[in-house]
Design a protein around this motif. Structure first.
Motif, PDB file in Angstrom:
ATOM      1  N   THR A  67       0.853  -1.186   0.000  1.00 33.75           N
ATOM      2  CA  THR A  67       0.000   0.000   0.000  1.00 33.75           C
ATOM      3  C   THR A  67       0.885   1.232   0.000  1.00 33.75           C
ATOM      4  OG1 THR A  67      -1.750  -1.144   1.213  1.00 33.75           O
ATOM      5  CG2 THR A  67      -1.804   1.267   1.227  1.00 33.75           C
ATOM      6  N   GLN A  68       0.613   2.165  -0.875  1.00 34.50           N
ATOM      7  CA  GLN A  68       1.459   3.353  -0.995  1.00 34.50           C
ATOM      8  C   GLN A  68       1.552   4.114   0.322  1.00 34.50           C
ATOM      9  OE1 GLN A  68       0.016   5.649  -4.381  1.00 34.50           O
ATOM     10  NE2 GLN A  68       1.380   4.530  -5.760  1.00 34.50           N
ATOM     11  N   ASP A  69       2.750   4.668   0.559  1.00 37.58           N
ATOM     12  CA  ASP A  69       3.048   5.476   1.749  1.00 37.58           C
ATOM     13  C   ASP A  69       2.835   4.706   3.047  1.00 37.58           C
ATOM     14  OD1 ASP A  69       3.841   7.710   0.271  1.00 37.58           O
ATOM     15  OD2 ASP A  69       1.798   8.464   0.126  1.00 37.58           O
ATOM     16  N   THR A  70       3.158   3.437   3.031  1.00 35.97           N
ATOM     17  CA  THR A  70       3.140   2.624   4.251  1.00 35.97           C
ATOM     18  C   THR A  70       4.435   1.825   4.324  1.00 35.97           C
ATOM     19  OG1 THR A  70       2.056   0.747   3.173  1.00 35.97           O
ATOM     20  CG2 THR A  70       0.634   2.385   4.231  1.00 35.97           C
ATOM     21  N   VAL A 122       6.826   1.916   1.059  1.00 34.91           N
ATOM     22  CA  VAL A 122       6.288   1.992  -0.296  1.00 34.91           C
ATOM     23  C   VAL A 122       6.000   3.465  -0.580  1.00 34.91           C
ATOM     24  CG1 VAL A 122       4.511   1.163  -1.864  1.00 34.91           C
ATOM     25  CG2 VAL A 122       5.272  -0.281   0.041  1.00 34.91           C
ATOM     26  N   SER A 123       6.831   4.073  -1.361  1.00 30.90           N
ATOM     27  CA  SER A 123       6.771   5.513  -1.581  1.00 30.90           C
ATOM     28  C   SER A 123       5.963   5.851  -2.824  1.00 30.90           C
ATOM     29  CB  SER A 123       8.187   6.081  -1.724  1.00 30.90           C
ATOM     30  OG  SER A 123       8.161   7.425  -2.131  1.00 30.90           O
ATOM     31  N   ALA A 124       4.830   6.534  -2.629  1.00 29.38           N
ATOM     32  CA  ALA A 124       4.025   6.958  -3.779  1.00 29.38           C
ATOM     33  C   ALA A 124       4.786   7.945  -4.650  1.00 29.38           C
ATOM     34  CB  ALA A 124       2.716   7.572  -3.294  1.00 29.38           C
ATOM     35  N   GLN A 125       5.634   8.760  -4.018  1.00 27.30           N
ATOM     36  CA  GLN A 125       6.388   9.771  -4.753  1.00 27.30           C
ATOM     37  C   GLN A 125       7.409   9.135  -5.689  1.00 27.30           C
ATOM     38  OE1 GLN A 125       8.443  12.527  -2.205  1.00 27.30           O
ATOM     39  NE2 GLN A 125       9.309  13.699  -3.900  1.00 27.30           N
ATOM     40  N   ASN A 126       7.910   7.977  -5.325  1.00 26.02           N
ATOM     41  CA  ASN A 126       8.984   7.354  -6.086  1.00 26.02           C
ATOM     42  C   ASN A 126       8.554   6.100  -6.843  1.00 26.02           C
ATOM     43  OD1 ASN A 126      11.541   8.913  -5.139  1.00 26.02           O
ATOM     44  ND2 ASN A 126      10.424   8.466  -3.258  1.00 26.02           N
ATOM     45  N   SER A 127       7.251   5.864  -6.950  1.00 27.31           N
ATOM     46  CA  SER A 127       6.816   4.614  -7.562  1.00 27.31           C
ATOM     47  C   SER A 127       5.500   4.813  -8.303  1.00 27.31           C
ATOM     48  CB  SER A 127       6.663   3.533  -6.490  1.00 27.31           C
ATOM     49  OG  SER A 127       5.658   3.886  -5.557  1.00 27.31           O
ATOM     50  N   SER A 128       4.927   3.701  -8.757  1.00 28.58           N
ATOM     51  CA  SER A 128       3.672   3.717  -9.494  1.00 28.58           C
ATOM     52  C   SER A 128       2.856   2.500  -9.092  1.00 28.58           C
ATOM     53  CB  SER A 128       3.943   3.697 -11.008  1.00 28.58           C
ATOM     54  OG  SER A 128       4.681   2.536 -11.354  1.00 28.58           O
ATOM     55  N   ILE A 129       1.636   2.462  -9.558  1.00 28.01           N
ATOM     56  CA  ILE A 129       0.762   1.322  -9.300  1.00 28.01           C
ATOM     57  C   ILE A 129       1.149   0.166 -10.221  1.00 28.01           C
ATOM     58  CG2 ILE A 129      -1.640   0.523  -9.499  1.00 28.01           C
ATOM     59  CD1 ILE A 129      -1.064   2.308  -7.078  1.00 28.01           C
ATOM     60  N   GLY A 130       0.993  -1.068  -9.724  1.00 22.99           N
ATOM     61  CA  GLY A 130       1.187  -2.217 -10.594  1.00 22.99           C
ATOM     62  C   GLY A 130       2.172  -3.235 -10.074  1.00 22.99           C
ATOM     63  N   ALA A 156       5.992  -8.167  -6.155  1.00 22.26           N
ATOM     64  CA  ALA A 156       5.064  -7.425  -5.313  1.00 22.26           C
ATOM     65  C   ALA A 156       4.019  -6.739  -6.196  1.00 22.26           C
ATOM     66  CB  ALA A 156       5.808  -6.396  -4.471  1.00 22.26           C
ATOM     67  N   ILE A 157       2.935  -6.324  -5.550  1.00 19.76           N
ATOM     68  CA  ILE A 157       1.871  -5.582  -6.224  1.00 19.76           C
ATOM     69  C   ILE A 157       1.592  -4.331  -5.416  1.00 19.76           C
ATOM     70  CG2 ILE A 157      -0.579  -5.586  -6.840  1.00 19.76           C
ATOM     71  CD1 ILE A 157      -0.243  -8.612  -7.364  1.00 19.76           C
ATOM     72  N   GLU A 158       1.677  -3.188  -6.053  1.00 26.83           N
ATOM     73  CA  GLU A 158       1.471  -1.911  -5.358  1.00 26.83           C
ATOM     74  C   GLU A 158       0.083  -1.370  -5.654  1.00 26.83           C
ATOM     75  OE1 GLU A 158       3.518   2.536  -5.248  1.00 26.83           O
ATOM     76  OE2 GLU A 158       4.777   0.753  -5.519  1.00 26.83           O
ATOM     77  N   LYS A 159      -0.622  -0.958  -4.598  1.00 21.16           N
ATOM     78  CA  LYS A 159      -1.977  -0.430  -4.708  1.00 21.16           C
ATOM     79  C   LYS A 159      -2.057   0.953  -4.082  1.00 21.16           C
ATOM     80  CE  LYS A 159      -5.119  -1.659  -1.682  1.00 21.16           C
ATOM     81  NZ  LYS A 159      -5.126  -0.557  -0.662  1.00 21.16           N
ATOM     82  N   TYR A 160      -3.193   1.614  -4.281  1.00 24.76           N
ATOM     83  CA  TYR A 160      -3.415   2.923  -3.689  1.00 24.76           C
ATOM     84  C   TYR A 160      -3.685   2.807  -2.196  1.00 24.76           C
ATOM     85  CZ  TYR A 160      -3.690   4.903  -8.369  1.00 24.76           C
ATOM     86  OH  TYR A 160      -3.390   5.304  -9.646  1.00 24.76           O
ATOM     87  N   ASN A 161      -3.391   3.892  -1.498  1.00 26.63           N
ATOM     88  CA  ASN A 161      -3.670   4.002  -0.071  1.00 26.63           C
ATOM     89  C   ASN A 161      -5.071   4.578   0.106  1.00 26.63           C
ATOM     90  OD1 ASN A 161      -3.754   4.813   2.685  1.00 26.63           O
ATOM     91  ND2 ASN A 161      -1.526   4.955   2.723  1.00 26.63           N
ATOM     92  N   ASN A 162      -5.893   3.929   0.896  1.00 31.64           N
ATOM     93  CA  ASN A 162      -7.284   4.354   1.056  1.00 31.64           C
ATOM     94  C   ASN A 162      -7.583   5.006   2.393  1.00 31.64           C
ATOM     95  OD1 ASN A 162      -7.723   1.393  -0.673  1.00 31.64           O
ATOM     96  ND2 ASN A 162      -8.359   3.320  -1.573  1.00 31.64           N
TER      97      ASN A 162
END
Length: 369
Positions: A67-70, A122-130, A156-162
């Motif tokens: 999960t992004q930003d975690t 998991v850095s949203a600033q430095n990564s993307s979904i997928g 791994a699979i990266e998803k949005y932070n909710n």
């Protein structure tokens, strides 16, 4: 955070992942036992005495659903195959994003194991979904030379932070839930998650991700008039398990298209609701039904129709000569909720509209009408 040389990351992405026994231990987490052979070095071995100390990863517990930003904590077990005491660093890499995190170790005696917990953000600033290929590296002191580095056997699979400061679901989580139609990350959810991640790979905002998923589902499916797709709604896993014998594509009508889209979007943390509506053909007065979905982009619900391959254009049905578009939101789906149909056994992944526990009538929504 440690930066990884992009050329080195690209090289590692191209190599085969290391052999390992992979055992799921909980949703989003696997246990790895790596398959490699090495002989303990002896101090009298002149061929190896001056080389880099041989320290390798032998086991690990990897969290792959990011999960992004975690922060996620990856447990890595290393073994010292050398004849001397070794110190160094264990690094967990995101190969596509060219960054990782490292944790130092020291005093690892010959022939001994050591468990190292590597916190990874998991850095949203430095990564993307997928999809996120990952690797583990071990460097040794002095000099920081790489003793061992391998690509892991699972991506791994990266998803949005909710959470409230990211992509929060206005339905309080209802539009992110699993059900008997949408399977993730539990049960066999890795199959759904990994395909969803491929569909939206390298996207960076929910609008773009949803559009890519819509286009992917449209291309991955064939429209069919066969049973059970006309009368029933088939789950994501049912469709995946029953592809076309001709070209391998998934089968269904509009509600299956909408179901697969909803499953993929929710799997990646995009709040999405399944809609069905009636519309009147202006020229003839005939009334027909159709199923679509809407995804939340952080500020508004965005129309998505994978059957028609149309995104963010709710006026498309009026343009096609229809009016009185009357919309219903269908929520939690439970295969055992409706039991009056003897031809609809529970637990088979084939549902009726009556199997939806919640139905919210939106009526003739202005943006569609």
């Amino acid at each position: 955070m440690i930066a990884l040389d992009p050329e080195r990351a690209a090289e590692l992405q191209e190599i085969d992942a290391i052999g390992a026994d992979v055992v799921p231990v909980s949703p989003g987490k696997v246990s790895l036992t790596l398959k490699h052979e090495s002989v303990e070095r002896e101090s009298g071995d002149s061929d190896t005495a001056d080389s880099i100390p041989d320290v390798r990863m032998t086991q690990g517990t990897i969290i792959w659903y990011w999960t992004q930003d975690t922060w996620v904590s990856q447990e890595i077990t290393i073994h010292n195959y050398d004849f001397s005491v070794v110190s160094g660093t264990v690094i967990f890499w995101s190969l596509e994003d060219n960054y990782g995190y490292g944790v130092p170790f020291s005093g690892l005696a010959p022939g001994e194991d050591l468990n190292v917990m590597v916190p990874f953000k998991v850095s949203a600033q430095n990564s993307s979904i997928g999809v996120k290929p990952i690797a583990v590296a071990i460097t040794v002191d002095p000099g920081g030379f790489t003793s061992w580095i391998e690509r892991m056997p699972i991506d791994a699979i990266e998803k949005y932070n909710n959470d409230a400061s990211h992509l929060f679901d206005p339905g309080g989580g209802e539009n992110l839930e699993t059900s008997d139609l949408y399977h993730f990350p539990f049960s066999e959810g890795y199959r759904v998650l990994s395909e969803a991640a491929r569909a939206a790979d390298n996207t960076v905002d929910p609008y773009q991700s949803a559009r890519e998923i819509m286009q992917y589902v449209n291309g991955a499916m064939n429209y069919t008039y066969e049973d059970p797709y006309i009368e029933y709604i088939c789950s994501d896993l049912y469709m995946i398990d029953h592809p076309s014998s001709i070209d391998g594509k998934y089968l269904g009508v509009c509600d299956e298209y909408g179901t697969l889209y909803t499953a993929f979007a929710r799997a990646l943390g995009i709040p999405t609701r399944f809609l069905s509506f009636s519309m009147r053909e202006v020229a003839t007065g005939n009334v027909s039904g159709h199923a679509i979905a809407e995804s939340w982009n952080g500020t508004t619900w965005v129309h998505s129709d994978p059957t028609w391959n149309v995104f963010d254009n709710p006026q498309v049905y009026r343009t096609a000569g229809n009016d009185h578009i009357n919309i219903t939101v269908y929520g939690d789906a439970d295969d055992s909720y409706y039991t009056e149909d003897p031809n609809d056994p529970t637990g088979d992944g084939i549902l009726l509209y009556e199997d939806f526990r919640t139905q919210i009538l939106l009526g003739e929504v202005p943006r569609y009408n």
